[in-house]
Design an enzyme around this catalytic site. Sequence first.
Site, PDB file in Angstrom:
ATOM      1  N   TYR A 281       7.972   4.372 130.228  1.00 49.19           N
ATOM      2  CA  TYR A 281       6.863   3.770 131.040  1.00 49.19           C
ATOM      3  C   TYR A 281       5.544   3.888 130.387  1.00 49.19           C
ATOM      4  O   TYR A 281       5.288   4.651 129.151  1.00 49.19           O
ATOM      5  CB  TYR A 281       6.644   4.669 132.343  1.00 49.19           C
ATOM      6  CG  TYR A 281       6.195   6.131 132.035  1.00 49.19           C
ATOM      7  CD1 TYR A 281       7.225   6.841 131.776  1.00 49.19           C
ATOM      8  CD2 TYR A 281       5.026   6.555 132.165  1.00 49.19           C
ATOM      9  CE1 TYR A 281       6.701   8.347 131.734  1.00 49.19           C
ATOM     10  CE2 TYR A 281       4.757   7.682 131.968  1.00 49.19           C
ATOM     11  CZ  TYR A 281       5.608   8.832 131.731  1.00 49.19           C
ATOM     12  OH  TYR A 281       5.248  10.165 131.485  1.00 49.19           O
ATOM     13  N   CYS A 282       4.522   3.038 130.714  1.00 53.31           N
ATOM     14  CA  CYS A 282       3.202   3.137 130.056  1.00 53.31           C
ATOM     15  C   CYS A 282       2.351   2.931 131.298  1.00 53.31           C
ATOM     16  O   CYS A 282       2.733   3.128 132.488  1.00 53.31           O
ATOM     17  CB  CYS A 282       3.176   2.156 128.900  1.00 53.31           C
ATOM     18  SG  CYS A 282       3.189   0.587 129.508  1.00 53.31           S
ATOM     19  N   THR A 283       0.933   2.489 130.941  1.00 56.52           N
ATOM     20  CA  THR A 283       0.102   2.501 131.956  1.00 56.52           C
ATOM     21  C   THR A 283       0.149   1.255 133.029  1.00 56.52           C
ATOM     22  O   THR A 283       0.218   1.413 134.224  1.00 56.52           O
ATOM     23  CB  THR A 283      -1.404   2.336 131.228  1.00 56.52           C
ATOM     24  OG1 THR A 283      -1.471   3.369 130.395  1.00 56.52           O
ATOM     25  CG2 THR A 283      -2.499   2.408 132.331  1.00 56.52           C
ATOM     26  N   GLY A 285       2.345  -1.366 131.904  1.00 60.80           N
ATOM     27  CA  GLY A 285       3.615  -2.415 131.394  1.00 60.80           C
ATOM     28  C   GLY A 285       3.754  -2.527 130.110  1.00 60.80           C
ATOM     29  O   GLY A 285       4.875  -3.070 129.567  1.00 60.80           O
ATOM     30  N   ILE A 311       2.739   2.782 135.429  1.00 63.93           N
ATOM     31  CA  ILE A 311       2.101   3.834 136.081  1.00 63.93           C
ATOM     32  C   ILE A 311       1.333   3.456 137.354  1.00 63.93           C
ATOM     33  O   ILE A 311       1.473   3.559 138.533  1.00 63.93           O
ATOM     34  CB  ILE A 311       1.299   4.921 135.502  1.00 63.93           C
ATOM     35  CG1 ILE A 311       2.319   5.441 134.197  1.00 63.93           C
ATOM     36  CG2 ILE A 311       1.131   5.910 136.301  1.00 63.93           C
ATOM     37  CD1 ILE A 311       1.621   6.265 133.435  1.00 63.93           C
TER      38      ILE A 311
END
Length: 452
Positions: A281-283, A285, A311
């Site tokens: 995951y990241c901020t 996508g 997220i």
Amino acid sequence: MDALKKARTACSTSKYILENAEPGEGQKNKHQGSRETPNGCVNPAGVCAGESTSKRRHCSYSEDDVRPWLPMVTQCDAEDEESRCDKKSRTKEGQVLLFYKYVDLADPADICEWQRELCRRLHLHGKIRIAREGLNGTVGGALISTQQYMEAVMTHPYFTDMNIEDFKTSQGGHDSFLDGLVVSIHQEIVPMGMDPMLVSFKDAGCHLTPAQFHEEVQRHRNAKEREEKTNTVFIDCRNFYESRIGIFPDAITPDIRKFSYWPEYVDKNEAVFADKKVLMYCTGGIRCERGSAYLRSKGICKEVLQLKGGIHRYLDQYPDGFFRGKLFVFDNRYAIQTNQDVIAECFHCSKPWDEYEPCSSKHCHQLVLSCPSCRTSGLTTCCRRCAELALDYASGEDGKTKTKKRKEECTCTKNRERIPVEKLDSSSACSAIKVDGVKPCRGTGSTRDVQS
Ligand SMILES: [Zn+2]
Ligand SMILES: [Zn+2]
Ligand SMILES: [Zn+2]
């Protein structure tokens, strides 16, 4: 030559011509007249009446060129909306959008010019990166402006398959971006340092909805609680200063300072990923798209899954879910809060504290966690050396020493390992992975780029 070296070489040598050209220079809108003009999207006034022609001259587009995908609003309308209220209520009533779209763009310069004009008319500030592989942006302004912006983007032929869900929203405004509006053309829409022709978004890992992701995290947690072996590598592909203030507690948080270190991180830690299902995951996508494509290109993982919308989207659905702490954002707000947990601590006294502020030393770009009481006692720099340099700098302003340029890295970050190696504890598989050796440096990264 291994794959990474090859891709990096290609990345550094095969620059697009556009990267060196002034965006929009000598370009014509190839869509003009060739596609249907969306209804209600024409600005009848052209430009705001009060605007001078000299201000418009930098834009090589004529009004006709950009008209089809510009909303029926003038810059004045947006400014009226902005000036109606003070800064505080503006931020409260305003909105920041975070979005990206991977799509093969034949004409990045046209898109660049269109975006500039669109944001200018809507009085939006923010950062937009455009490349042949797509568009990545974050813009903020009045609520009505951001709504019109989304509508305008979704009517553009390249972006018609985007929907409202693709725009992550949060409270903020155009004051969230101190540098005003920056629209620029690059080789990659998020800098991983790899040629998009060699590591393409088209080879990204499988997308999970927030609900599916939540389920996977739950499964991973259950396995950990029962001390079972898990075949999943749960990993955060953001930078260390982002995961420092907010995380999914069971995830590995690589100690990397910027996303362009991700490929080397993967290379150095192949054993961690081998034969595993990777849940990343990241901020918002975007980093996972090509980050997962790079992982997949190695051919070592069993499966690579990524959180669609990052997220940001997860928190919309699970504001009090597994993610704890704050979500770091690359603008003047530094973070978005959805729960009350504070997972970071003050650099100086180690009390819980997670509100970043820039290092007070003018030569430095680092972000600092300094609690109110430490701030009161003057601890406002990232390190002691920086405080000394701040004094040098101050005397430089008096003409005694040369003025120093602001640096992305402080001397205090020099002792940190660039690419850490994760240690795999065989007794409980990936659940026991610890960051090797060196205590992570307190320093942070620069916040000047747009990532999500
Ligand atoms: Zn403190
Ligand atoms: Zn500093
Ligand atoms: Zn420092």
